[in-house]
Structures are given as structure tokens and as C-alpha cells.
Design a protein around this motif. Sequence first.
Motif, PDB file in Angstrom:
ATOM      1  N   ASN A  92       0.888  -1.312   0.092  1.00  0.00           N
ATOM      2  CA  ASN A  92       0.077  -0.058   0.027  1.00  0.00           C
ATOM      3  C   ASN A  92       0.727   1.158  -0.056  1.00  0.00           C
ATOM      4  O   ASN A  92       0.066   2.589   0.435  1.00  0.00           O
ATOM      5  N   ARG A  93       2.146   1.340  -0.183  1.00  0.00           N
ATOM      6  CA  ARG A  93       3.147   2.348  -0.518  1.00  0.00           C
ATOM      7  C   ARG A  93       2.917   3.142   0.632  1.00  0.00           C
ATOM      8  O   ARG A  93       2.821   4.545   0.889  1.00  0.00           O
ATOM      9  N   THR A  94       3.372   2.522   1.909  1.00  0.00           N
ATOM     10  CA  THR A  94       3.272   3.135   3.096  1.00  0.00           C
ATOM     11  C   THR A  94       4.613   3.864   3.308  1.00  0.00           C
ATOM     12  O   THR A  94       5.524   3.859   2.564  1.00  0.00           O
ATOM     13  N   LYS A  95       4.956   4.537   4.733  1.00  0.00           N
ATOM     14  CA  LYS A  95       5.962   5.253   4.846  1.00  0.00           C
ATOM     15  C   LYS A  95       6.903   4.927   5.773  1.00  0.00           C
ATOM     16  O   LYS A  95       6.741   4.299   6.872  1.00  0.00           O
ATOM     17  N   LEU A  96       8.258   5.147   5.669  1.00  0.00           N
ATOM     18  CA  LEU A  96       9.339   4.808   6.482  1.00  0.00           C
ATOM     19  C   LEU A  96       9.991   6.192   6.849  1.00  0.00           C
ATOM     20  O   LEU A  96      10.553   6.836   5.931  1.00  0.00           O
ATOM     21  N   VAL A  97      10.436   6.155   8.274  1.00  0.00           N
ATOM     22  CA  VAL A  97      11.235   7.395   8.575  1.00  0.00           C
ATOM     23  C   VAL A  97      12.175   6.956   9.492  1.00  0.00           C
ATOM     24  O   VAL A  97      12.185   6.149  10.314  1.00  0.00           O
ATOM     25  N   LEU A  98      13.275   8.006   9.453  1.00  0.00           N
ATOM     26  CA  LEU A  98      14.391   7.671  10.254  1.00  0.00           C
ATOM     27  C   LEU A  98      14.840   8.815  11.030  1.00  0.00           C
ATOM     28  O   LEU A  98      14.830  10.065  10.618  1.00  0.00           O
ATOM     29  N   TRP A  99      14.678   8.801  12.658  1.00  0.00           N
ATOM     30  CA  TRP A  99      14.883   9.880  13.502  1.00  0.00           C
ATOM     31  C   TRP A  99      16.188   9.582  14.275  1.00  0.00           C
ATOM     32  O   TRP A  99      16.726   8.194  14.549  1.00  0.00           O
TER      33      TRP A  99
ATOM     34  N   MET B 214      14.705  14.759  12.870  1.00  0.00           N
ATOM     35  CA  MET B 214      14.417  13.676  11.754  1.00  0.00           C
ATOM     36  C   MET B 214      15.322  13.636  10.686  1.00  0.00           C
ATOM     37  O   MET B 214      15.920  14.837  10.286  1.00  0.00           O
ATOM     38  N   ILE B 215      16.150  12.436  10.382  1.00  0.00           N
ATOM     39  CA  ILE B 215      17.033  12.230   9.398  1.00  0.00           C
ATOM     40  C   ILE B 215      16.751  12.210   8.051  1.00  0.00           C
ATOM     41  O   ILE B 215      17.173  12.756   6.970  1.00  0.00           O
ATOM     42  N   ALA B 216      15.702  11.478   7.693  1.00  0.00           N
ATOM     43  CA  ALA B 216      14.957  10.901   6.678  1.00  0.00           C
ATOM     44  C   ALA B 216      13.791  10.523   6.605  1.00  0.00           C
ATOM     45  O   ALA B 216      13.485   9.925   7.604  1.00  0.00           O
ATOM     46  N   SER B 217      13.030  10.727   5.627  1.00  0.00           N
ATOM     47  CA  SER B 217      11.695  10.147   5.439  1.00  0.00           C
ATOM     48  C   SER B 217      11.360   9.608   3.919  1.00  0.00           C
ATOM     49  O   SER B 217      11.607  10.478   3.207  1.00  0.00           O
ATOM     50  N   TRP B 218      10.947   8.552   3.811  1.00  0.00           N
ATOM     51  CA  TRP B 218      10.693   7.920   2.497  1.00  0.00           C
ATOM     52  C   TRP B 218       9.381   7.371   2.309  1.00  0.00           C
ATOM     53  O   TRP B 218       8.842   6.616   3.234  1.00  0.00           O
ATOM     54  N   THR B 219       8.701   8.070   1.484  1.00  0.00           N
ATOM     55  CA  THR B 219       7.212   7.697   1.148  1.00  0.00           C
ATOM     56  C   THR B 219       6.995   6.785   0.108  1.00  0.00           C
ATOM     57  O   THR B 219       7.985   6.552  -0.954  1.00  0.00           O
TER      58      THR B 219
END
Length: 190
Positions: A100-107, A118-123
Motif C-alpha cells: 500500500n505504499r506506506t512510509k518509512l522514517v528515520l529519527w 528527523m534524518i530522513a523520510s521515505w514515502t
Amino acid sequence: MKRLPGLMTCVVLLLSCTLLSSQDLQPVDRISNGGFEDGVVGWQADAQHERIVDPEVAHRGKACLSGEVTQPNQALRLRRNIVVRAGHRYRFDMWARATNRTKLVLWAVLPGDKQRTMIASWTNVTRKWQRFTTPIAVTKTGMLELEIIAPSSYGAPIGRMWLDDVSLIETPMPPVLDLSLIHISEPTRR
């Protein structure tokens, strides 16, 4: 073509060979068990994360980690503390895939800081395994707290995500050579 005097050429070549062959400059992965082959040892994972042991599902090896968010504004967190050192470069890498093309985030909470950054966010994470990578700037020696949000439905669709092969690659910065101390003269023309 300009040529450096013979002695200068030897010095530059010697320094280059010394720097390039130094074992101290080799990259090192600071995360053990980044492939979840030993379960979640070394990690603080949300209870909803599950270890999948199936080489057909994992990116590499036999295991990976998976979790699902089923409502809007939900997230699953995976944390890890790692000692980092000033004077080194750091690159975060991981492999992920999702429905479902959800999101990944790195803090991260950097050494000396109290607040996370927040270091990066990938949608739009796809169903196929993808590599996600980003540098992490470290200016102080100390404890780095990584927080991987996988998956997240904050501003993204609900879905399931699989994680594997998480690494934090440390590379020492090469020594600085003060070129202002070197005098290079123009060769004489004949």
C-alpha cells in the motif's frame, strides 16, 4: 605540462599510498544483528513487530522484521543505541518493502542532544525490496539513538512493511594535510 619537482612528487605519492592503504580507514558496520538473524537482540522493537524466518521473504539471509499499521496516524518504532565518534562519517542503510505504499522514517538523537532529529523520510515504499540510505552527521563522540519508524501511516497510507539488512557504516575521516606548508615552485622553462 607542469611537473612537480622530483622530491615533491615522491612526498605526494608516499602520502597517497600511506593514506589509501591504511587499515584504519576501512569502513565498519556499527550495527550487529541488522539482518534480524538473531531475533531482535540489540533492538527495542514494538510488540507489533514480528520476526519472519523465511529465506523467500527476507532480503538476504533467513530472517527479516515485519510490522503493520491498520489505522491512520499509527506508527511502529524500532530503536537502537550505538556509540559513535567525532571525526568519522556515518551512512545509514537498510532494505525495506511494503504494501500500500506506506512510509518509512528515520529519527535520531545525536550525541549531546536531548531532542530527536528527523534524518530522513521515505514515502511510497514499494512491494519490491529497495535500499534506503542517508548520511548521518555526527560532530560529538557519544551515544547515538536511532529510531526507525516502520511503517508509518502519519500522512501516508496504512500497510505492512518488511525490514532487513540495517547497517550504520562508519568511515574514519582521513588525516588533514596542511598544504599551506608545502611550497611548489614553477619549473624553469628551457
